[in-house]
Enzyme design. Sequence first.
Site, PDB file in Angstrom:
ATOM      1  N   ASP A  51     -15.758  -1.336  11.019  1.00 32.39           N
ATOM      2  CA  ASP A  51     -16.189  -1.458   9.482  1.00 32.39           C
ATOM      3  C   ASP A  51     -15.711  -3.078   8.990  1.00 32.39           C
ATOM      4  O   ASP A  51     -15.500  -2.874   7.947  1.00 32.39           O
ATOM      5  CB  ASP A  51     -14.856  -1.122   8.533  1.00 32.39           C
ATOM      6  CG  ASP A  51     -15.155  -0.107   7.184  1.00 32.39           C
ATOM      7  OD1 ASP A  51     -16.448  -0.840   6.668  1.00 32.39           O
ATOM      8  OD2 ASP A  51     -14.155   0.275   6.681  1.00 32.39           O
ATOM      9  N   LYS A 102       0.841  -1.332  -0.053  1.00 28.33           N
ATOM     10  CA  LYS A 102       0.394  -0.098   0.352  1.00 28.33           C
ATOM     11  C   LYS A 102       0.770   1.623   0.189  1.00 28.33           C
ATOM     12  O   LYS A 102       1.834   1.532   0.726  1.00 28.33           O
ATOM     13  CB  LYS A 102      -0.982  -0.086   0.665  1.00 28.33           C
ATOM     14  CG  LYS A 102      -1.430  -0.951   1.345  1.00 28.33           C
ATOM     15  CD  LYS A 102      -3.104  -0.851   2.086  1.00 28.33           C
ATOM     16  CE  LYS A 102      -3.728  -1.431   2.445  1.00 28.33           C
ATOM     17  NZ  LYS A 102      -4.745  -0.914   3.442  1.00 28.33           N
TER      18      LYS A 102
HETATM   19  P1  AMP Z   1      -7.925  -0.714   1.301  1.00 27.73           P
HETATM   20  O1  AMP Z   1      -7.301   0.229   0.989  1.00 27.73           O
HETATM   21  O2  AMP Z   1      -7.390  -1.769   1.969  1.00 27.73           O
HETATM   22  O3  AMP Z   1      -9.346  -1.702   0.980  1.00 27.73           O
HETATM   23  O4  AMP Z   1      -7.158  -1.676  -0.399  1.00 27.73           O
HETATM   24  C1  AMP Z   1      -7.611  -1.821  -1.921  1.00 27.73           C
HETATM   25  C2  AMP Z   1      -7.482  -2.806  -2.752  1.00 27.73           C
HETATM   26  O5  AMP Z   1      -6.623  -3.707  -2.791  1.00 27.73           O
HETATM   27  C3  AMP Z   1      -8.678  -4.294  -1.670  1.00 27.73           C
HETATM   28  O6  AMP Z   1     -10.111  -3.918  -2.063  1.00 27.73           O
HETATM   29  C4  AMP Z   1      -8.307  -5.025  -2.154  1.00 27.73           C
HETATM   30  O7  AMP Z   1      -8.836  -5.333  -3.596  1.00 27.73           O
HETATM   31  C5  AMP Z   1      -6.876  -4.962  -2.641  1.00 27.73           C
HETATM   32  N1  AMP Z   1      -5.656  -5.605  -1.367  1.00 27.73           N
HETATM   33  C6  AMP Z   1      -5.305  -4.863  -0.367  1.00 27.73           C
HETATM   34  N2  AMP Z   1      -4.752  -5.695   0.290  1.00 27.73           N
HETATM   35  C7  AMP Z   1      -4.617  -6.776   0.294  1.00 27.73           C
HETATM   36  C8  AMP Z   1      -3.671  -7.794   0.096  1.00 27.73           C
HETATM   37  N3  AMP Z   1      -2.893  -8.029   0.801  1.00 27.73           N
HETATM   38  N4  AMP Z   1      -3.715  -8.642  -0.912  1.00 27.73           N
HETATM   39  C9  AMP Z   1      -4.100  -8.804  -1.895  1.00 27.73           C
HETATM   40  N5  AMP Z   1      -5.326  -7.811  -2.498  1.00 27.73           N
HETATM   41  C10 AMP Z   1      -5.120  -6.610  -1.357  1.00 27.73           C
END
Ligand code: AMP
Length: 659
Positions: free
Chosen positions: A418, A325
């Site tokens: 959430d 991220k």
């Molecule tokens: P988030 O900001 O955590 O909601 O992440 C946004 C999107 O990125 C999520 O809806 C997932 O599709 C993808 N994502 C986040 N973390 C992961 C992870 N550890 N492995 C795979 N996809 C991820």
Amino acid sequence: PPTAPLHLISNVNETSVNLEWSTPLSSGGRQDLSYNVVCKRCGPEGTRCQPCGNGVHFSPQQLSLRATKVSINDLQAHTNYTFEIWAVNGVSQQSPGPEQAVSVTVTTNQAAPSPVNSIQAKDITRHTISLAWQQPEKANGVILEYEVKYYEKDQNERSYRIIKTSSRNTDIKGLTPLTSYVFHVRARTAAGYGEFSAPFEFMTNSVPAPIIGDGTNSTVLLVSVVGSVVLLLILISAFVISRRRSKYSKAKQDADEEKHLHQGVRIYVDPFTYEDPNQAVRQFAKEIDASCIKIEKVIGIGEFGEVCSGRLKMPGKREICVAIKTLKAGYTDKQRRDFLSEASIMGQFDHPNIIHLEGVVTKCKPVMIITEYMENGSLDAFLRKNDGRFTVIQLVGILRGIASGMKYLSDMSYVHRDLAARNILVNSNLVCKVSDFGMSRVLEDDPEAAYTTRGGKIPIRWTAPEAIAYRKFTSASDVWSYGIVMWEVMSYGERPYWDMSNQDVIKAIDEGYRLPPPMDCPVALHQLMLDCWQRERGDRPKFGQIVNMLDKLIRNPNSLKRTGGETTRPSTTLLEPVSPELSSALGSVEDWLQAIGMERYSDNFTAAGYTSPEAVVHMTQEDMGRIGISSAAHQNKILTSVQGMLSQMQQIQGRMVPV
Ligand code: AMP
């Protein structure tokens, strides 16, 4: 130019060659003498020579050598090579000639195979890990067999076990659940064993989790694992349930047990209680050097920036797939703090159903949070993509995993706020992990933020009424959200309350309406949802009780057979009165009592003539006393479930059901 080096001596050691020489007679009267090595691979008797190519390695280097020796590694076994050592200086280019070089031709020896580069776990269950690997880069002959050495990570490496196989995969059986194992593989040819690979670590599953392979055979794999899933859960549940015999009505017993469980359990620390939140990051998240990370592609958009997939290779550890991220450029201090707070929270957790933090990059830009990679992405999208493909037991397995992660969080006194299928991630083993630990603070501190969280509204459809009304967020409100997640899972990612507006949802909930069971949803699961949606938060089950309840259902698959009947996906309007097939749709009174753990009263119901669901739904508390159910707790439990049954009937008539 200098003259040729003198006295070139070669020394062959398997597939390495060491060369040494003496300085030339003349250095051309200059100080800038150095040596270049030319490597050629040749046919028999030095014929048909070609450059050695990239795979060969020179130590210390191939060109501009100052010393009069070089070591050449990674040559092919049983091969002729010609090496030329050129003496060069600043004017050699002006008149290059063979008189400046000396050469030698050697034949390399038979050599053992090079190490196996990587080992993959193709399939992991509680007791078995199926490994696969590639042939070593340099087999140096025909590979006769592979040897797999493995041991428990926390045990002494000397107490290893060995398995031999002629293929490039094997199943390691008889492992202990939820235990990390270290594996090394080596290959053997006629020349002997090569070196063992670097260690590769895999953990057995905690929850029997069916595997989703890639492509077409996934369903078959899924189905084939279900048998063992059920069996293993029976074993766990038998143990748990022998100690705890009824559902959550046994409040005191459970409370005692929970108190006991709390002993020795760490409590989560809110990173914002630190004067300097960076200190929390330092304490709970490992700083990773950006050079260890390879970003591969963008997989999603998070609140603070892109989410990418990539690889992480830490020194001395095997390379792993990770999610990355990133914090987008131009962030404020507050955004940076909020972004990193997720890592400070995640870093405190260690549970198979909670997303695992690998570390953070804060010392250079972009700032990044590195977590384990979850191949199947978020649960809501995953379910929509696989609509109708799973058995009920598999869906309950998913729910069990989420409940287990939530139990861990609630034991640590962490309130998620959430919880929703979109915030659950799914890996290739169908293991679900709770993620998204970002928003709690926003809701906590800002009175204005009750209806606006990061980038949007409070998730009304997932949030308990008391949390919407007066921001009373507790593990009990997480249980409400969990009930909604159950509904999302059982409906393969349907939107809760469909296209109703948020205001209509709040109103309907307040008037006592609840979501009906999704199509083909077992009554017992819908009952559990209704329990999670009790208006009084004290009446909702605890996560530990939910885990036990799900274990119990898996242990007794018959209890999952009873569904709401031939319902189609519901519509938004109330429909006609009760269908005549209601009894068969709801099943027998005996099944129902068993599903709620009250089968001890089966005879009381039969003797008093309460033999059909229609008769039961009209029972009152006095009726209960009259037929010999004297315990107030049991009366309550049965009455709560009777309401659920009533809702079942109404569900068969319509869509939203008052309870
Ligand atoms: P988030 O900001 O955590 O909601 O992440 C946004 C999107 O990125 C999520 O809806 C997932 O599709 C993808 N994502 C986040 N973390 C992961 C992870 N550890 N492995 C795979 N996809 C991820």
